[in-house]
Design an enzyme around this catalytic site. Structure first.
Site, PDB file in Angstrom:
ATOM      1  N   ARG A 113      -1.835   9.535  11.550  1.00  0.00           N
ATOM      2  CA  ARG A 113      -2.754   8.075  11.696  1.00  0.00           C
ATOM      3  C   ARG A 113      -3.725   8.447  12.473  1.00  0.00           C
ATOM      4  O   ARG A 113      -3.668   9.138  13.547  1.00  0.00           O
ATOM      5  CB  ARG A 113      -1.721   7.276  12.370  1.00  0.00           C
ATOM      6  CG  ARG A 113      -2.490   5.661  12.389  1.00  0.00           C
ATOM      7  CD  ARG A 113      -1.683   4.784  12.879  1.00  0.00           C
ATOM      8  NE  ARG A 113      -2.056   3.485  12.865  1.00  0.00           N
ATOM      9  CZ  ARG A 113      -1.463   2.301  12.842  1.00  0.00           C
ATOM     10  NH1 ARG A 113      -0.172   2.544  12.980  1.00  0.00           N
ATOM     11  NH2 ARG A 113      -1.894   1.135  12.757  1.00  0.00           N
TER      12      ARG A 113
ATOM     13  N   PHE B 243      -7.038   2.681   5.542  1.00  0.00           N
ATOM     14  CA  PHE B 243      -6.273   1.453   5.392  1.00  0.00           C
ATOM     15  C   PHE B 243      -6.696   0.311   6.175  1.00  0.00           C
ATOM     16  O   PHE B 243      -6.046  -0.884   6.088  1.00  0.00           O
ATOM     17  CB  PHE B 243      -4.754   1.845   5.469  1.00  0.00           C
ATOM     18  CG  PHE B 243      -4.098   2.220   6.794  1.00  0.00           C
ATOM     19  CD1 PHE B 243      -3.813   1.196   7.607  1.00  0.00           C
ATOM     20  CD2 PHE B 243      -4.014   3.483   7.057  1.00  0.00           C
ATOM     21  CE1 PHE B 243      -3.406   1.673   9.017  1.00  0.00           C
ATOM     22  CE2 PHE B 243      -3.665   3.901   8.012  1.00  0.00           C
ATOM     23  CZ  PHE B 243      -3.238   3.187   9.110  1.00  0.00           C
TER      24      PHE B 243
ATOM     25  N   LYS C 165       2.385   4.491   1.402  1.00  0.00           N
ATOM     26  CA  LYS C 165       2.524   4.969   2.839  1.00  0.00           C
ATOM     27  C   LYS C 165       2.572   6.254   2.738  1.00  0.00           C
ATOM     28  O   LYS C 165       3.559   7.099   2.382  1.00  0.00           O
ATOM     29  CB  LYS C 165       4.219   4.302   3.412  1.00  0.00           C
ATOM     30  CG  LYS C 165       4.084   4.968   4.885  1.00  0.00           C
ATOM     31  CD  LYS C 165       5.655   4.450   5.411  1.00  0.00           C
ATOM     32  CE  LYS C 165       5.882   4.611   6.795  1.00  0.00           C
ATOM     33  NZ  LYS C 165       5.455   5.763   7.467  1.00  0.00           N
TER      34      LYS C 165
ATOM     35  N   ARG D 108      -2.260   8.508  16.968  1.00  0.00           N
ATOM     36  CA  ARG D 108      -1.553   7.324  17.173  1.00  0.00           C
ATOM     37  C   ARG D 108      -1.236   7.151  18.637  1.00  0.00           C
ATOM     38  O   ARG D 108      -0.841   5.814  18.965  1.00  0.00           O
ATOM     39  CB  ARG D 108      -0.471   7.435  16.406  1.00  0.00           C
ATOM     40  CG  ARG D 108       0.757   6.271  16.239  1.00  0.00           C
ATOM     41  CD  ARG D 108       2.138   6.929  15.665  1.00  0.00           C
ATOM     42  NE  ARG D 108       2.971   5.876  15.626  1.00  0.00           N
ATOM     43  CZ  ARG D 108       3.624   5.096  16.563  1.00  0.00           C
ATOM     44  NH1 ARG D 108       3.189   5.546  17.665  1.00  0.00           N
ATOM     45  NH2 ARG D 108       4.451   4.327  16.385  1.00  0.00           N
TER      46      ARG D 108
ATOM     47  N   GLU E 191       0.809  -1.099  -0.016  1.00  0.00           N
ATOM     48  CA  GLU E 191       0.006   0.065   0.115  1.00  0.00           C
ATOM     49  C   GLU E 191       0.985   1.316  -0.006  1.00  0.00           C
ATOM     50  O   GLU E 191       2.125   1.271   0.575  1.00  0.00           O
ATOM     51  CB  GLU E 191      -0.838   0.104   1.299  1.00  0.00           C
ATOM     52  CG  GLU E 191      -1.795  -1.061   1.457  1.00  0.00           C
ATOM     53  CD  GLU E 191      -2.602  -1.053   2.785  1.00  0.00           C
ATOM     54  OE1 GLU E 191      -3.557  -1.999   2.938  1.00  0.00           O
ATOM     55  OE2 GLU E 191      -2.261  -0.051   3.385  1.00  0.00           O
TER      56      GLU E 191
HETATM   57  P1  ATP Z   1       6.929   6.279  10.986  1.00  0.00           P
HETATM   58  O1  ATP Z   1       8.092   6.803  11.545  1.00  0.00           O
HETATM   59  O2  ATP Z   1       7.455   5.448   9.811  1.00  0.00           O
HETATM   60  O3  ATP Z   1       5.834   7.093  10.351  1.00  0.00           O
HETATM   61  P2  ATP Z   1       5.706   4.969  13.062  1.00  0.00           P
HETATM   62  O4  ATP Z   1       6.482   4.339  14.168  1.00  0.00           O
HETATM   63  O5  ATP Z   1       4.606   5.916  13.316  1.00  0.00           O
HETATM   64  O6  ATP Z   1       6.388   5.249  11.668  1.00  0.00           O
HETATM   65  P3  ATP Z   1       4.990   2.466  11.933  1.00  0.00           P
HETATM   66  O7  ATP Z   1       3.808   1.432  12.048  1.00  0.00           O
HETATM   67  O8  ATP Z   1       6.333   1.901  12.047  1.00  0.00           O
HETATM   68  O9  ATP Z   1       4.743   3.678  12.702  1.00  0.00           O
HETATM   69  O10 ATP Z   1       4.755   2.948  10.330  1.00  0.00           O
HETATM   70  C1  ATP Z   1       3.655   3.093   9.961  1.00  0.00           C
HETATM   71  C2  ATP Z   1       3.092   4.505   9.873  1.00  0.00           C
HETATM   72  O11 ATP Z   1       2.893   4.880   8.785  1.00  0.00           O
HETATM   73  C3  ATP Z   1       1.689   4.389  10.455  1.00  0.00           C
HETATM   74  O12 ATP Z   1       1.890   4.842  11.960  1.00  0.00           O
HETATM   75  C4  ATP Z   1       0.864   5.260   9.866  1.00  0.00           C
HETATM   76  O13 ATP Z   1       0.978   6.518  10.198  1.00  0.00           O
HETATM   77  C5  ATP Z   1       1.761   5.683   8.434  1.00  0.00           C
HETATM   78  N1  ATP Z   1       0.867   5.125   7.482  1.00  0.00           N
HETATM   79  C6  ATP Z   1       0.825   5.828   5.988  1.00  0.00           C
HETATM   80  N2  ATP Z   1       0.374   4.923   5.225  1.00  0.00           N
HETATM   81  C7  ATP Z   1      -0.158   3.811   5.913  1.00  0.00           C
HETATM   82  C8  ATP Z   1      -0.737   2.448   5.507  1.00  0.00           C
HETATM   83  N3  ATP Z   1      -1.200   2.374   4.156  1.00  0.00           N
HETATM   84  N4  ATP Z   1      -0.963   1.626   6.230  1.00  0.00           N
HETATM   85  C9  ATP Z   1      -0.499   1.607   7.504  1.00  0.00           C
HETATM   86  N5  ATP Z   1       0.054   2.803   8.063  1.00  0.00           N
HETATM   87  C10 ATP Z   1       0.359   3.625   7.312  1.00  0.00           C
END
Ligand code: ATP
Length: 585
Positions: A257, A342, A252, A272, A250
């Site tokens: 979030r 998502f 990103k 988040r 998907e």
């Molecule tokens: P990052 O620093 O990469 O944002 P994170 O620790 O906040 O990481 P991770 O689960 O590691 O969270 O990475 C996924 C993050 O990417 C999610 O928290 C969300 O905010 C974002 N995101 C964007 N598109 C998507 C998607 N299609 N599916 C899931 N998460 C997504």
């Protein structure tokens, strides 16, 4: 239960830095606790009154606390302020002050945990013109009956400075041991917590009914679910070798979030970090009941700021405008967002968490009516590394930061970072440009124009095995003067007198911070270090890993709790992968 029992345990916890000892103190405390006090005690242990998502904040200002303390002790405010300056902590100062109490109380009533909790709860709920007066009165009434040590802890809770460095994991270990007879049942406690985000409620249920109590927690609207997180992966090939062909990819997107809960016309949105951010997105709230055809649902989406005219995605920073308290309507019209769903976690009375990804995706597509600003995130099934590269290219061109890769048959594992979700970002391809999210644990004052503020920060990674924050570098570049000012404002209130026991560092910082703020950093490479403690002994005996030439990117990751910072395992794997590429070091 008498509050002195809790205060005694607090005191013992303050004097240890060993996780095992902390756990033992907690187990003994829980075992002697009446069942109906457990939830309240668990909140107080975390310096809270209610779970974070309810947004109940004590918010008592130091001035007010000093006034109340003066009233109860008969000691003038000026002397309290002097003592405070000397001790550096108002809780500690109050112990000295109450010890010198000039007013004699003829009858001291034992205060109970229940009374302290109810009074704090009332204080948190007070609003309006006379609230300051009322707060002061409530505080004095508690302090009047408190012994000096108890008064100290009450003030620390009120001011938000009660910090033992007990991690949620430690509390869960202790709950499992005390109420199910075996620490190994932590998993069941954690599952209940992951779907409810309310450790107090979980504690109460297992105190009453053991494992059965934990088993009762299911996803339900308006109780946020702890998010599933991804591991990073370095290349398309790595991803295919980890997940196999047929994985789902998907886009990103780089936004915020959001976990959206709805039931009929009622809509609430959680961040988040599971704070209630409904007020930031009145536009989503208004249109959600039309966008989603369900009576009840919990969905996850990335909210992305878009250009009003072209609909193009804008960088994450544009969403800051949504954090305003006032004139939110203006921000909504000037900075519109697109909602990109998502995942679906709950639908019409049933949890979807156990369903495999492909089924959840089908349910999501069924439930969402796509429109100009509402869609399901772009997804494709990928058969080869080559196909993934092409899809990545499209994603980047569309303004995404990379791809999320998901195992088609995997359930939604709430609260866990695991290999069923991987993230491939464009920056991971460039070994030297790798960004890491690190926790600010210490500070050093600057010189020249930077005198009086922190010029250099000590950063730590997260060790998810030990639940500690081992140091990984000092960073002093990449900061503008304005940014250093801003960071000072954020960090100053987090200063602690003693180093939080979860911080693992042989380097002495000038000031220690509560490990809370996560910032983004880049570095030229990862090297072995005799000083920094990250991944100590993991790669070489008596050595840790450190970042070489670290630089702050200018981005604080306010949406990330410290346990979501880059892990020592990730750092080890980055270290190993750079060894293989000849140009990297
Ligand atoms: P990052 O620093 O990469 O944002 P994170 O620790 O906040 O990481 P991770 O689960 O590691 O969270 O990475 C996924 C993050 O990417 C999610 O928290 C969300 O905010 C974002 N995101 C964007 N598109 C998507 C998607 N299609 N599916 C899931 N998460 C997504």
């Amino acid at each position: 239960m008498e509050f002195s029992v809790l205060a005694d345990a607090f005191e013992r916890m303050e004097s240890t830095t060993k996780r095992n000892e902390l756990t033992q103190i907690l187990i003994a405390l829980f075992e002697q606790m009446p069942r109906d006090v457990v939830a309240r005690a668990v909140y107080l242990l975390q310096g809270k009154i209610r779970p974070d998502f309810e947004g109940v904040e004590l918010g008592v200002a130091e001035k007010l606390a000093i006034r109340a303390l003066s009233k109860s002790s008969g000691v003038p405010t000026r002397r309290i302020e002097d003592q405070y300056r000397k001790d550096g902590d108002l809780g500690r100062a109050s112990i000295d002050i109450m010890g010198q109490k000039t007013q004699t109380t003829f009858f001291v009533q034992d205060i109970t945990v229940e009374r302290v909790y109810e009074t704090l709860f009332k204080i948190a709920r007070l609003e309006g013109a006379r609230s300051q007066d009322m707060k002061s009165r409530y505080i004095s009434s508690l302090l009047n009956d408190a012994r000096p040590a108890e008064a100290g802890y009450i003030l620390k809770i009120l001011l938000g400075t009660l910090r033992f460095g007990i991690a949620e994991n430690t509390i869960m270990d202790a709950l499992a041991a005390a109420f199910t007879g075996d620490k190994a049942n932590r998993g069941a406690v954690e599952r209940a917590y992951n779907v409810s985000s309310d450790l107090g409620a979980v504690a109460e249920a297992i105190a009453a009914d053991g494992l059965e109590g934990a088993g009762r927690f299911k996803a339900e609207p308006f109780r946020p679910i702890r998010p599933m997180l991804a591991e990073r992966v370095k290349s398309e090939e790595d991803a295919i070798s980890k997940m196999g062909a047929g994985l789902a990819a998907e886009y990103k997107l780089d936004g915020e979030r959001v976990q959206v809960h709805m039931s009929g016309k009622r809509v609430e949105i959680f961040s988040r970090r599971l704070e209630n951010i409904t007020a930031h997105y009145p536009d989503i709230v208004e249109r959600l009941p039309q966008d989603v055809s369900a009576d009840e649902a919990i969905l996850e989406a990335e909210a992305v700021a878009v250009n009003e005219k072209t609909g193009e995605f804008l960088p994450f920073q544009e969403l800051m405008h949504r954090r305003r308290k006032h004139k939110i309507e203006k921000a909504v019209s000037e900075y519109p967002v697109a909602v990109n769903f998502f995942d679906i976690l709950y639908l019409d009375g049933k949890s979807c968490l156990e369903a495999p990804y492909t089924e959840r995706r089908a349910m999501l597509e069924d439930a969402v009516t796509e429109g100009e600003r509402v869609r399901c995130v772009v997804m494709a099934t990928i058969a080869s590394a080559q196909e993934m590269s092409e899809f990545m290219e499209n994603a980047i061109n569309a303004g995404s930061e990379g791809l999320m890769l998901k195992m088609p048959d995997a359930a939604y594992l709430a609260g866990a970072r695991g290999s069923n979700w991987l993230k491939l970002k464009k920056e991971y391809r460039n070994e030297l440009g790798d960004s890491l999210d690190l926790v600010v644990v210490g500070g050093f004052f600057g010189k020249g124009r930077r005198t009086g503020i922190y010029g250099t920060l000590l950063l730590a990674a997260y060790d998810d095995q030990l639940d500690t924050f081992p140091s990984v570098c000092k960073v002093g570049t990449g900061f503008t003067d304005e940014e250093l000012d801003r960071l000072y404002q954020i960090l100053h209130p987090k200063v602690t007198i003693r180093r939080n026991p979860r911080i693992d560092s042989t380097m002495e910082a000038e000031v220690w911070f509560e490990p809370e703020l996560v910032i983004e950093t880049v570095a030229s490479e990862i090297t072995l270090s005799p000083v920094h403690r990250a991944a100590w002994d993991a790669v070489r005996k008596d050595a840790g890993l450190a970042l070489r030439f670290p630089k702050y990117t200018g981005r604080t990751r306010d949406e990330k709790p410290p346990e979501s910072a880059s892990t020592t395992r990730e750092i080890v794997s980055l270290y190993r992968s750079q060894k293989k590429t000849p140009h990297a070091g």
